[in-house]
Write an enzyme that holds these catalytic residues in place. Structure first.
Site, PDB file in Angstrom:
ATOM      1  N   LYS A  31      -7.993  -1.050  -9.707  1.00 49.16           N
ATOM      2  CA  LYS A  31      -8.493  -1.675  -8.574  1.00 49.16           C
ATOM      3  C   LYS A  31      -9.676  -0.879  -8.316  1.00 49.16           C
ATOM      4  O   LYS A  31      -9.889   0.050  -8.199  1.00 49.16           O
ATOM      5  CB  LYS A  31      -7.352  -1.843  -7.442  1.00 49.16           C
TER       6      LYS A  31
ATOM      7  N   TYR B  12      -2.320   5.139  -4.334  1.00 46.51           N
ATOM      8  CA  TYR B  12      -3.324   6.006  -3.913  1.00 46.51           C
ATOM      9  C   TYR B  12      -2.975   7.334  -4.753  1.00 46.51           C
ATOM     10  O   TYR B  12      -2.238   8.002  -4.580  1.00 46.51           O
ATOM     11  CB  TYR B  12      -3.600   6.433  -2.421  1.00 46.51           C
TER      12      TYR B  12
ATOM     13  N   SER C 168       0.973  -1.348   0.079  1.00 44.63           N
ATOM     14  CA  SER C 168       0.107  -0.035  -0.052  1.00 44.63           C
ATOM     15  C   SER C 168       0.698   1.321  -0.152  1.00 44.63           C
ATOM     16  O   SER C 168       2.056   1.202   0.721  1.00 44.63           O
ATOM     17  CB  SER C 168      -0.864  -0.006   1.178  1.00 44.63           C
TER      18      SER C 168
ATOM     19  N   HIS D 174     -13.247  -3.311  -1.845  1.00 40.00           N
ATOM     20  CA  HIS D 174     -12.286  -2.675  -0.908  1.00 40.00           C
ATOM     21  C   HIS D 174     -12.634  -3.466   0.511  1.00 40.00           C
ATOM     22  O   HIS D 174     -12.752  -2.916   1.558  1.00 40.00           O
ATOM     23  CB  HIS D 174     -12.562  -1.270  -0.596  1.00 40.00           C
TER      24      HIS D 174
ATOM     25  N   THR E 268      -5.550   2.092  -6.941  1.00 39.78           N
ATOM     26  CA  THR E 268      -6.735   1.972  -6.160  1.00 39.78           C
ATOM     27  C   THR E 268      -7.897   3.211  -6.747  1.00 39.78           C
ATOM     28  O   THR E 268      -7.538   4.413  -6.562  1.00 39.78           O
ATOM     29  CB  THR E 268      -6.808   1.970  -4.619  1.00 39.78           C
TER      30      THR E 268
HETATM   31  C1  HOC Z   1      -5.528   6.964   7.615  1.00 41.19           C
HETATM   32  C2  HOC Z   1      -6.114   6.797   6.231  1.00 41.19           C
HETATM   33  O1  HOC Z   1      -7.016   0.942   2.527  1.00 41.19           O
HETATM   34  C3  HOC Z   1      -8.505   0.877   4.146  1.00 41.19           C
HETATM   35  C4  HOC Z   1      -7.295   1.547   3.538  1.00 41.19           C
HETATM   36  C5  HOC Z   1      -7.126   3.131   3.356  1.00 41.19           C
HETATM   37  C6  HOC Z   1      -7.660   3.901   4.452  1.00 41.19           C
HETATM   38  C7  HOC Z   1      -6.950   5.091   4.513  1.00 41.19           C
HETATM   39  C8  HOC Z   1      -6.641   5.444   5.946  1.00 41.19           C
HETATM   40  O2  HOC Z   1      -8.494   1.294   5.338  1.00 41.19           O
HETATM   41  O3  HOC Z   1      -9.307   0.634   3.653  1.00 41.19           O
END
Ligand code: HOC
Length: 369
Positions: free
Chosen positions: A241, A134, A110, A265, A160
């Site tokens: 994705k 991201y 990630s 997700h 993503t």
């Molecule tokens: C602090 C930011 O892939 C999830 C992650 C992305 C979340 C962003 C968190 O929790 O699904």
């Protein structure tokens, strides 16, 4: 670690007891009242494999070709933001990469990691790794992250699309998790020369301002008009994705992506949607031969077999490995991956599907309960 549970339910129970309340709510939780998250899992109950006999499945072949890479199995580690914190020492990204190296199960690392992508990539050994992007609103920063991933040896870029803003996650909202978590998962930004050039003061001296800058550039609500630009970021395989609708898959294919990734997700983003598994057959049909990665709801080797039979080229694991990591670090993850692989192999043996090519929709029937 023989004392670790051999099944997901056992892992989940133990992980809940072992993890801090806030980390548990982050990993275990999902969007809204978590109906979609539950439906993701239940969708696997709607399909049953039809056992075939007398096929001589003494040896199984789980190898798969993914973007020209010969992988020993069709499993991969789905990207989990902030996974680093699941390890007791806070370096779970590195432990995950080491578990990937030991099992041959590739990691999709990630963007939101505790350790920078270069350090993660160094742990991969001979197992290929993929970088999950991201996409920030700052295009130069996006290019910088992708170029760093290329230089570090990643073998594909997974963009993503469904998380340019985080979903409505009641558990995290009530624990106030996000402000706390994000301070720990920005290593890729804080080490990035482009990101640093956007700051008046280095993050080491003024972390709050750096986090504030990050919140301003993190989420890019991309449109189809951005696809050519995304494609131009890399000559590595580009995978989108979060695709579920066949029309989106066709457009992505036409835009020259190398693979599509069917996922909701893990039910963490939008509640009330279709279970990801239910969208897989249409995605596979629309992909028309492009590799299809899949995640969301896979809890066992048998689940993986069903997703493969519905046409997934490779199947991603999420929460099961996070719990393995929380319970036993790298060893715990290796345990979880080996149990999943062993179960998949055994399902193929006892059900008489000795190779992945044998796992087709013809191997499945709808379960009527
Ligand atoms: C602090 C930011 O892939 C999830 C992650 C992305 C979340 C962003 C968190 O929790 O699904």
């Amino acid at each position: 670690l023989p004392e670790l549970p051999m099944d997901f339910a056992g892992l989940e129970r133990r992980a809940e007891a072992a993890m801090s309340a806030s980390l548990w709510s982050y990993v275990a939780g999902g969007a809204g009242d978590e109906r979609t998250q539950r439906a993701n899992v239940r969708a696997f109950d709607q399909w049953g494999l039809v056992p075939r006999m007398l096929v001589g499945a003494k040896a199984r072949n789980l190898t798969v070709d993914l973007f020209g890479l010969e992988l020993p199995s069709p499993l991969f580690l789905a990207p989990v933001g902030v996974i680093g914190l699941c390890a007791q020492d806070g370096h779970g990204d590195l432990a995950t990469a080491r578990a990937a190296a030991r099992t041959g199960v590739p990691m999709v690392a990630s963007t939101l990691s505790v350790d920078p992508l270069e350090d993660v990539a160094k742990q991969f050994g001979d197992t290929p790794g993929f970088f999950q992007l991201y996409t920030p609103t700052d295009r130069e920063l996006a290019q910088s992250l992708v170029s760093r991933a290329e230089a570090a040896g990643f073998r594909g870029i997974v963009v993503t699309l469904d998380t340019w803003v985080t979903g409505w996650r009641p558990r995290d909202l009530s624990t106030g998790n996000f402000p706390q978590l994000r301070g720990h998962c920005l290593a890729n930004y804080f080490t990035d020369p482009v990101f640093r050039s956007r700051l008046a003061t280095p993050p080491e001296q003024d972390p709050s301002s750096a986090v504030l800058t990050w919140t301003q550039i993190f989420g890019n609500p991309l449109t189809w008009a951005d696809l050519d630009w995304l494609r131009s970021l890399t000559s590595l395989p580009l995978i989108l994705k979060g695709l579920s609708h066949p029309e989106d898959v066709r457009r992505a294919r036409d835009a020259g992506v190398d693979g599509v990734y069917c996922s909701n997700h893990g039910g963490r983003q939008a509640n009330g949607g279709l279970p990801a598994l239910d969208t897989l057959p249409e995605v596979v049909a629309a992909a028309d031969g492009l590799p299809v990665l899949f995640d969301s709801g896979v809890r066992s080797g048998a689940d993986a077999a069903k997703a493969l039979a519905l046409g997934a080229t490779a199947v991603g694991i999420g929460r099961p490995y996070a719990y393995g990591l929380a319970l036993g670090g790298e060893e715990g993850m290796v345990h979880v991956l080996r149990t999943l692989l062993a179960e998949l192999d055994l399902v193929m043996a006892v059900d008489g599907y000795p190779s992945l090519a044998d796992l087709t929709p013809e191997a499945l029937r709808r379960v009527h309960v």
